[in-house]
Design a protein around this motif. Structure first.
Motif, mmCIF file in Angstrom:
data_model
loop_
_atom_site.group_PDB
_atom_site.id
_atom_site.type_symbol
_atom_site.label_atom_id
_atom_site.label_comp_id
_atom_site.label_asym_id
_atom_site.label_seq_id
_atom_site.Cartn_x
_atom_site.Cartn_y
_atom_site.Cartn_z
ATOM 1 N N TYR A 187 0.082 3.720 17.006
ATOM 2 C CA TYR A 187 0.024 4.512 15.779
ATOM 3 C C TYR A 187 -1.262 5.324 15.835
ATOM 4 O O TYR A 187 -2.281 4.824 16.319
ATOM 5 N N GLY A 188 -1.236 6.521 15.309
ATOM 6 C CA GLY A 188 -2.472 7.283 15.299
ATOM 7 C C GLY A 188 -2.375 8.520 14.432
ATOM 8 O O GLY A 188 -1.284 8.951 14.043
ATOM 9 N N THR A 189 -3.555 9.067 14.117
ATOM 10 C CA THR A 189 -3.632 10.278 13.309
ATOM 11 C C THR A 189 -3.994 11.447 14.216
ATOM 12 O O THR A 189 -5.017 11.403 14.903
ATOM 13 N N ARG A 246 12.369 -6.983 2.946
ATOM 14 C CA ARG A 246 12.522 -5.615 3.456
ATOM 15 C C ARG A 246 13.799 -5.403 4.256
ATOM 16 O O ARG A 246 14.287 -4.301 4.382
ATOM 17 N N LYS A 295 0.815 -1.219 0.000
ATOM 18 C CA LYS A 295 0.000 0.000 0.000
ATOM 19 C C LYS A 295 0.844 1.263 0.000
ATOM 20 O O LYS A 295 0.473 2.251 -0.614
ATOM 21 N N GLU A 346 -4.331 3.526 17.722
ATOM 22 C CA GLU A 346 -4.424 2.087 17.927
ATOM 23 C C GLU A 346 -3.084 1.547 18.370
ATOM 24 O O GLU A 346 -2.046 2.035 17.912
ATOM 25 N N ASP A 350 -2.419 6.142 4.927
ATOM 26 C CA ASP A 350 -1.863 4.789 4.829
ATOM 27 C C ASP A 350 -1.959 4.229 6.239
ATOM 28 O O ASP A 350 -1.221 4.652 7.117
ATOM 29 N N MET A 351 -2.925 3.360 6.461
ATOM 30 C CA MET A 351 -3.048 2.855 7.828
ATOM 31 C C MET A 351 -3.547 1.423 7.879
ATOM 32 O O MET A 351 -3.927 0.868 6.857
ATOM 33 N N ASP A 352 -3.516 0.840 9.064
ATOM 34 C CA ASP A 352 -3.909 -0.561 9.144
ATOM 35 C C ASP A 352 -5.436 -0.678 9.011
ATOM 36 O O ASP A 352 -6.145 0.328 8.932
ATOM 37 N N GLU A 372 -7.939 9.195 15.565
ATOM 38 C CA GLU A 372 -7.979 7.747 15.800
ATOM 39 C C GLU A 372 -6.584 7.319 16.202
ATOM 40 O O GLU A 372 -5.601 7.921 15.797
ATOM 41 N N VAL A 407 -1.122 -1.012 17.459
ATOM 42 C CA VAL A 407 -1.104 -1.959 16.339
ATOM 43 C C VAL A 407 -0.342 -3.230 16.732
ATOM 44 O O VAL A 407 -0.780 -4.344 16.460
ATOM 45 N N ARG A 413 6.872 3.489 17.623
ATOM 46 C CA ARG A 413 7.940 2.506 17.370
ATOM 47 C C ARG A 413 9.224 3.243 17.005
ATOM 48 O O ARG A 413 9.182 4.406 16.582
ATOM 49 N N GLY A 415 -7.846 0.828 11.774
ATOM 50 C CA GLY A 415 -7.814 2.294 11.709
ATOM 51 C C GLY A 415 -8.570 2.807 10.492
ATOM 52 O O GLY A 415 -9.302 3.799 10.571
HETATM 53 P P1 5GP Z 1 4.869 0.176 10.025
HETATM 54 O O1 5GP Z 1 5.465 -0.107 11.380
HETATM 55 O O2 5GP Z 1 5.145 -0.938 9.056
HETATM 56 O O3 5GP Z 1 5.256 1.523 9.490
HETATM 57 O O4 5GP Z 1 3.281 0.242 10.219
HETATM 58 C C1 5GP Z 1 2.605 -0.762 10.891
HETATM 59 C C2 5GP Z 1 1.116 -0.649 10.624
HETATM 60 O O5 5GP Z 1 0.562 0.516 11.260
HETATM 61 C C3 5GP Z 1 0.801 -0.507 9.143
HETATM 62 O O6 5GP Z 1 -0.287 -1.372 8.823
HETATM 63 C C4 5GP Z 1 0.423 0.945 9.033
HETATM 64 O O7 5GP Z 1 -0.430 1.162 7.936
HETATM 65 C C5 5GP Z 1 -0.280 1.172 10.349
HETATM 66 N N1 5GP Z 1 -0.458 2.593 10.637
HETATM 67 C C6 5GP Z 1 0.324 3.630 10.238
HETATM 68 N N2 5GP Z 1 -0.178 4.794 10.632
HETATM 69 C C7 5GP Z 1 -1.328 4.507 11.291
HETATM 70 C C8 5GP Z 1 -2.317 5.335 11.924
HETATM 71 O O8 5GP Z 1 -2.262 6.553 11.965
HETATM 72 N N3 5GP Z 1 -3.361 4.672 12.501
HETATM 73 C C9 5GP Z 1 -3.479 3.326 12.483
HETATM 74 N N4 5GP Z 1 -4.541 2.799 13.040
HETATM 75 N N5 5GP Z 1 -2.565 2.533 11.888
HETATM 76 C C10 5GP Z 1 -1.506 3.115 11.298
#
Ligand code: 5GP
Length: 187
Positions: free
Chosen positions: A80-82, A137, A16, A72, A100-102, A70, A74, A39, A105
């Protein structure tokens, strides 16, 4: 103005991020919503561009202050959040927002914004394919791959709750499909 929201969700490794980056090049009226997360930063990432990297305590403080639209947990201790401020920042520029989110979310945002939002699920060709992507990756440990694959199995079940599904069998096909969906929604 209040712009529109385009939400891309998928299991980790489904592609994505590549699709979202492509759309940002094609559609100047879109801007990427930078999420906050707790993280650690990966070596190829930049503060404020990929994420707003916060400590766990800072993140929890912002939850308490109700600064998120929002959020979460994850993965364990990986929040993670907006931020509300991020949405306001982009709308003030007169742009539409791309997220771009899970999966959880994504559905959460869709519920809040209804017709003003479009939720798109990026479907990987198979779980085996996802695993290979995550391995290539080189940023994931065997444990984090296992965790992400475990989560992906549940996430695939949620695909039907999205407005649209883009199958990422070949990247070229997925990009064309995504462009068309976004173009239809914006016009
Ligand atoms: P990564 O650690 O690989 O960057 O992200 C892990 C997961 O967290 C991915 O599925 C990503 O899309 C999700 N993620 C990123 N930003 C947000 C967010 O703002 N809110 C939520 N709920 N998930 C998120």
């Amino acid at each position: 103005m209040q712009g529109k929201l385009i939400i891309f969700s998928a299991p980790s490794g489904a592609g994505k991020t590549t699709i979202v980056q492509h759309l940002l090049k094609i559609f100047p009226e879109l801007e990427f919503s930078v999420s906050a997360c707790s993280r650690p930063m990966r070596k190829d990432e930049t503060q404020g561009i990929d994420y707003y990297f916060l400590s766990l305590d800072e993140f929890k403080q912002k939850i308490a202050n109700e600064e998120f639209i929002e959020w979460e947990e994850v993965y364990k201790d990986n929040f993670y959040g907006t931020l509300k401020s991020e949405v306001v920042r982009i709308w003030k520029k007169g742009k539409h927002i791309i997220f771009d989110m899970d999966v959880v979310g994504g559905l959460n945002l869709k519920k809040q914004f209804g017709k003003e939002s479009l939720a798109i699920f990026v479907m990987p060709p198979s779980i085996e394919h996802l695993e290979k992507r995550l391995q290539s990756r080189e940023t994931e440990t065997p444990e984090s791959i296992k965790r992400r694959i475990g989560k992906a199995e549940n996430e695939l079940q949620a695909a039907i709750m999205f407005d649209k599904i883009v199958l990422n069998d070949t990247l070229e096909h997925a990009l064309v499909e995504a462009e068309k969906i976004v173009s239809d929604f914006l016009n």
